[in-house]
Scaffold this active site. Sequence first.
Site, PDB file in Angstrom:
ATOM      1  N   GLU A 115      21.488  40.783  67.871  1.00  0.00           N
ATOM      2  CA  GLU A 115      22.788  40.574  68.537  1.00  0.00           C
ATOM      3  C   GLU A 115      22.982  41.608  69.636  1.00  0.00           C
ATOM      4  O   GLU A 115      22.619  42.762  69.467  1.00  0.00           O
ATOM      5  CB  GLU A 115      23.931  40.804  67.530  1.00  0.00           C
ATOM      6  CG  GLU A 115      23.959  39.843  66.392  1.00  0.00           C
ATOM      7  CD  GLU A 115      24.920  40.308  65.295  1.00  0.00           C
ATOM      8  OE1 GLU A 115      25.833  41.106  65.582  1.00  0.00           O
ATOM      9  OE2 GLU A 115      24.722  39.880  64.153  1.00  0.00           O
ATOM     10  N   LYS A 117      24.593  44.467  71.536  1.00  0.00           N
ATOM     11  CA  LYS A 117      25.411  45.567  71.031  1.00  0.00           C
ATOM     12  C   LYS A 117      26.557  45.785  72.015  1.00  0.00           C
ATOM     13  O   LYS A 117      26.340  46.201  73.153  1.00  0.00           O
ATOM     14  CB  LYS A 117      24.563  46.833  70.906  1.00  0.00           C
ATOM     15  CG  LYS A 117      25.307  48.021  70.345  1.00  0.00           C
ATOM     16  CD  LYS A 117      24.309  49.098  69.931  1.00  0.00           C
ATOM     17  CE  LYS A 117      24.979  50.268  69.267  1.00  0.00           C
ATOM     18  NZ  LYS A 117      25.828  51.050  70.163  1.00  0.00           N
ATOM     19  N   ASP A 119      29.620  47.371  73.877  1.00  0.00           N
ATOM     20  CA  ASP A 119      29.955  48.757  74.180  1.00  0.00           C
ATOM     21  C   ASP A 119      31.477  48.897  74.200  1.00  0.00           C
ATOM     22  O   ASP A 119      32.103  48.864  75.250  1.00  0.00           O
ATOM     23  CB  ASP A 119      29.358  49.130  75.536  1.00  0.00           C
ATOM     24  CG  ASP A 119      29.340  50.626  75.742  1.00  0.00           C
ATOM     25  OD1 ASP A 119      29.656  51.367  74.781  1.00  0.00           O
ATOM     26  OD2 ASP A 119      29.013  51.064  76.849  1.00  0.00           O
ATOM     27  N   TYR A 230      31.559  41.217  63.852  1.00  0.00           N
ATOM     28  CA  TYR A 230      30.128  41.037  63.597  1.00  0.00           C
ATOM     29  C   TYR A 230      29.628  41.471  62.228  1.00  0.00           C
ATOM     30  O   TYR A 230      28.455  41.330  61.934  1.00  0.00           O
ATOM     31  CB  TYR A 230      29.287  41.747  64.658  1.00  0.00           C
ATOM     32  CG  TYR A 230      29.736  43.180  64.952  1.00  0.00           C
ATOM     33  CD1 TYR A 230      29.683  44.167  63.982  1.00  0.00           C
ATOM     34  CD2 TYR A 230      30.218  43.511  66.211  1.00  0.00           C
ATOM     35  CE1 TYR A 230      30.100  45.456  64.248  1.00  0.00           C
ATOM     36  CE2 TYR A 230      30.641  44.805  66.489  1.00  0.00           C
ATOM     37  CZ  TYR A 230      30.577  45.764  65.514  1.00  0.00           C
ATOM     38  OH  TYR A 230      30.996  47.024  65.776  1.00  0.00           O
ATOM     39  N   LYS A 317      18.056  50.413  72.442  1.00  0.00           N
ATOM     40  CA  LYS A 317      18.919  50.846  73.545  1.00  0.00           C
ATOM     41  C   LYS A 317      18.391  50.341  74.870  1.00  0.00           C
ATOM     42  O   LYS A 317      17.228  50.560  75.200  1.00  0.00           O
ATOM     43  CB  LYS A 317      18.963  52.376  73.594  1.00  0.00           C
ATOM     44  CG  LYS A 317      19.772  52.977  72.466  1.00  0.00           C
ATOM     45  CD  LYS A 317      21.239  52.756  72.733  1.00  0.00           C
ATOM     46  CE  LYS A 317      22.072  53.683  71.861  1.00  0.00           C
ATOM     47  NZ  LYS A 317      23.443  53.740  72.282  1.00  0.00           N
ATOM     48  N   CYS A 411      37.458  72.494 107.707  1.00  0.00           N
ATOM     49  CA  CYS A 411      38.053  71.509 106.806  1.00  0.00           C
ATOM     50  C   CYS A 411      38.225  70.188 107.548  1.00  0.00           C
ATOM     51  O   CYS A 411      38.801  70.173 108.635  1.00  0.00           O
ATOM     52  CB  CYS A 411      39.405  72.013 106.312  1.00  0.00           C
ATOM     53  SG  CYS A 411      40.332  70.744 105.425  1.00  0.00           S
ATOM     54  N   CYS A 414      42.301  69.659 107.965  1.00  0.00           N
ATOM     55  CA  CYS A 414      43.192  70.519 108.753  1.00  0.00           C
ATOM     56  C   CYS A 414      42.436  71.402 109.744  1.00  0.00           C
ATOM     57  O   CYS A 414      43.052  72.190 110.458  1.00  0.00           O
ATOM     58  CB  CYS A 414      44.029  71.391 107.837  1.00  0.00           C
ATOM     59  SG  CYS A 414      43.067  72.693 107.058  1.00  0.00           S
ATOM     60  N   CYS A 429      38.309  75.106 101.708  1.00  0.00           N
ATOM     61  CA  CYS A 429      39.180  75.197 102.873  1.00  0.00           C
ATOM     62  C   CYS A 429      40.087  76.405 102.645  1.00  0.00           C
ATOM     63  O   CYS A 429      40.650  76.580 101.571  1.00  0.00           O
ATOM     64  CB  CYS A 429      40.005  73.918 102.995  1.00  0.00           C
ATOM     65  SG  CYS A 429      41.452  74.088 104.043  1.00  0.00           S
ATOM     66  N   CYS A 434      46.958  73.260 104.001  1.00  0.00           N
ATOM     67  CA  CYS A 434      46.194  72.063 104.357  1.00  0.00           C
ATOM     68  C   CYS A 434      46.836  70.840 103.698  1.00  0.00           C
ATOM     69  O   CYS A 434      47.106  70.853 102.491  1.00  0.00           O
ATOM     70  CB  CYS A 434      44.769  72.252 103.858  1.00  0.00           C
ATOM     71  SG  CYS A 434      43.782  70.761 103.928  1.00  0.00           S
TER      72      CYS A 434
END
Length: 681
Positions: A115, A117, A119, A230, A317, A411, A414, A429, A434
Site C-alpha cells: 500500500e 504510505k 504522508d 488502513y 522509502k 542593501c 535602501c 544592511c 531600512c
Amino acid sequence: MDHRQAAARISELGGQINEHNQRYYVQDDPTISDAAYDRLLRELQELEARFPDLLAADSPSQRVGAPPLSTFSPFPHPTPMLSLANAFSAQELRDFDERLRKNLAAEEPIEYMAEAKLDGVALELNYRDGLLQAAATRGDGITGENVTHNARTIASVPLRLRADQNQQAPAEISVRGEVVILKRDFDALNQRQEQAGEKTFANPRNAAAGSLRQLDSRVTAARPLSAFMYAPAKALPGIKSQAQFLSLLSELGFAVNSFARVCQGIEEVIDTCRDLEQQRFDLPYEVDGLVVKVNRFDLQQGLGEISRSPRWAIAYKLPPVQETTVIRDIVVQVGRTGVLTPVAQLEPVQVGGVEVARATLHNQDEIDRKDIRVGDQVLIQRAGDVIPEVVQVVIEARSGQVPPYRLPTRCPVCQAEVNREEGEVALRCTNMNCPAQRSARIRHFAARSAMDIDGLGAKLIEQMVARDLLPNLAELYHLDKETLGNLDRMAEKSADNLLQALDKSKQCSLSRLLFALGIRHVGEHVSGLLAESLFSLAAIRSASAERLTAIDGVGPEVAQSLVHFFGQESNQQVIDGLLAAGVQPAEQSPAAPTAQQVLAGKTVVLTGSMQALDRRRAKTLIQSLGGHVSSSVSKKTDLLVAGAKAGSKLTKAQALGIEVLDEQAFLTLLREAGVNGLPQP
Ligand code: IVH
C-alpha cells in the site's frame, strides 16, 4: 411543521447529506452542486435549531466544530501503535522476505499487501454500535491524545458506519489510518491563509498535523482534512487478511487508499515499488513510501513484533523528490535584523505534486560552494518538510559567460552599506530604518507567537511602511479608520477587524512583548526566562549585564544584546510609545497572578525526563498555579506528569487510576491556564 414532521425531515436530510458526503469525500464522485448541498445542510441546521431535542450526535451538522477544550485528555490505545522498519532498496526488501520465509518455514512465495504510505498524521477511530465514540492521535504509541471533537469535523470520518455485506455493523471496531490534506486542497488552503494574513504551511503533512491537534475544533473544521484508514487496532472476528479488511473498511463507509495491491512474492512487491515511483505524483495525496504487509492475519500474528515494529511489515522509502529547473533570477530579501538572504526565483516546477517557484540559497558561502549562477539549470529537492533547496548545478547545461553571483554591497532596498561581521556568514544592511527591515520587524511584532495581531499581513505592512505610516512600532496603535480606509484593497470590515485585533493585542504577556520587540538573540525561550526571572518590563529595561547573566539560561552574548538594545535612546522611546498607547504587558511574579489557579489544592508528581521544560521550572509553574509537588505517587496524588521514559511511578499511577499527562499535554494545560513564555508546540 410539527415535531413529528420535523423528526422525519431531519432524518431524511441527514440520510441525504451523509450520502452526498460519502460520494464527495470518499468516492470522489459528487452528484449535486456545492450550492445544492449547502441548501440541504442549512435546512437541517435550521430545523435542528428549532427542535433542539432532535439534534442527534451523529447528525452531519455536527461537523462544524464545537467550543474549544481546555486541554487534550489522554487516550490509552487498545494495542500499542507501532512504527515500521524501513527498507531503502530492492535488496533490503529481498532480505526482509528471506527473513520471513525462514521464520515461517515457507515453501511458497509469501502473499503481501503493498500500500502507498500516506504522508500525514496517524489517527485511531473507535466505534460502538456503529457510532463514532472516540478518536485519538498516536501520541507515544501507548497513549494518544483524545481528538474526538476534531475528528468529528473531518468529512471522510463516518459519524455512523454503514452496514457491511451481512447488513450489520460490528458491535465494536477500532481502526487506524492517516489524516492528510489532499494536494489540490493544500494550495487553496495556503492561499486562504495568506489572504487572511495568517502564516502559511510548509507542506500538507505539517498542515494536517497542526489542524488535527487543535483545542478549538472550529479551527479544524475550517481545514480541508481527509482521513484514509488502513489497519485494525484489534483483531476482528472473521476477518482473515489485510485485503479482506480493506474491503470491509470500504463497505463500512471509510475512505481507503487507492494504491493497494496484493502481490505474490517479493519480486511483485519490487515491481510495485517501481510503479509507485511512477504514479506517486498522480495520487491525490503525498506519499513517502510503500508499506509492505504480510497479507494473512494469522501469519502476522505468528510473526509478532520486535523492538516496537511488527516483523510482518516494512516501509520501502521512496527517494526524495528531485526535479530540474532553471534559476530565472536571484533576489535578495532583507530580514528584520538586516540579514540579506539570497532566494532563487525558479521556473515553476511541480515537485512531488507541489509547485515550487523559489528556493533559499542561504548565503554567499553556500552560493560559492555550489557555484550557483543566474540562468543555471539546477537540480532542486524537496525532502519532507524542509524548504526546497538547490542540490547542485547542472554544469554541462551552462551556456555563455554568466559571471559568478555576488551578493550586493549595498542593501537592495535602501541602498545603505552592508557589512559582514567577524565570524559570521551573513551580510547585513546597516540602516536600522531600512523599509525592508522595518516591514520585517512589524511582521515579526504582529506574528502569532508575538503580539498575535490578526489581519496585519505582509502586503498591508509593506504598503503602510511605503507610505511612511509606521515610523515605529508604537504608531501601529495610532492607526485609525480613516488612515486604513485610504489604503489599497482595505474594506471597511477588514479595517474594523484590524483595529479590534490591535486593541486586543494590548493586553499581552510580558514575554510576548519582549519577544515581539525582535531583540537579537532574544527568542521565545529567552523572553520567557526574562519575564519569569525579572517580572516587569521596568526591571528588564534597566537590568545590567551582570544581573542578566545571573539568570539561568542567559549567556553573555544574550545579555550584551539586551544591554545594547535598551541602551539605544530610540528603542526606549519606542517602548515608552507602546506603553503610552495602552500596551499593557502583564507583569509576572513567581505566583503568576495572571494565570488561573487550575491546580489549586492538587498534588502533582513529576516523573520521566522532559524535553522542553526542566524540572525546576515545571515545579515552580505547578506551585504558581496553586499545586503542590510531591515526589512519590500515592492515593493522594491528583495528577502525574510523565515525561519520556517514565517508569514505576507511571505504572503505579495507572494502577491507581490517577490522571496522567504527558509533557505536551502538560504544556497545553499550562498554556491554557495563561502561563507565559512556554515553548511553542
Ligand atoms: S500500517 C505497525 N499502512 O506509517 C504500523 N501505516 O511507520 C502499521 N502509514 O505511523 C501501520 N500509510 O501512520 C500503515 N498504508 C499504510 C500507511 C501507514 C502511512 C504511517 C502510519 C505509521 C507509519 C509507520
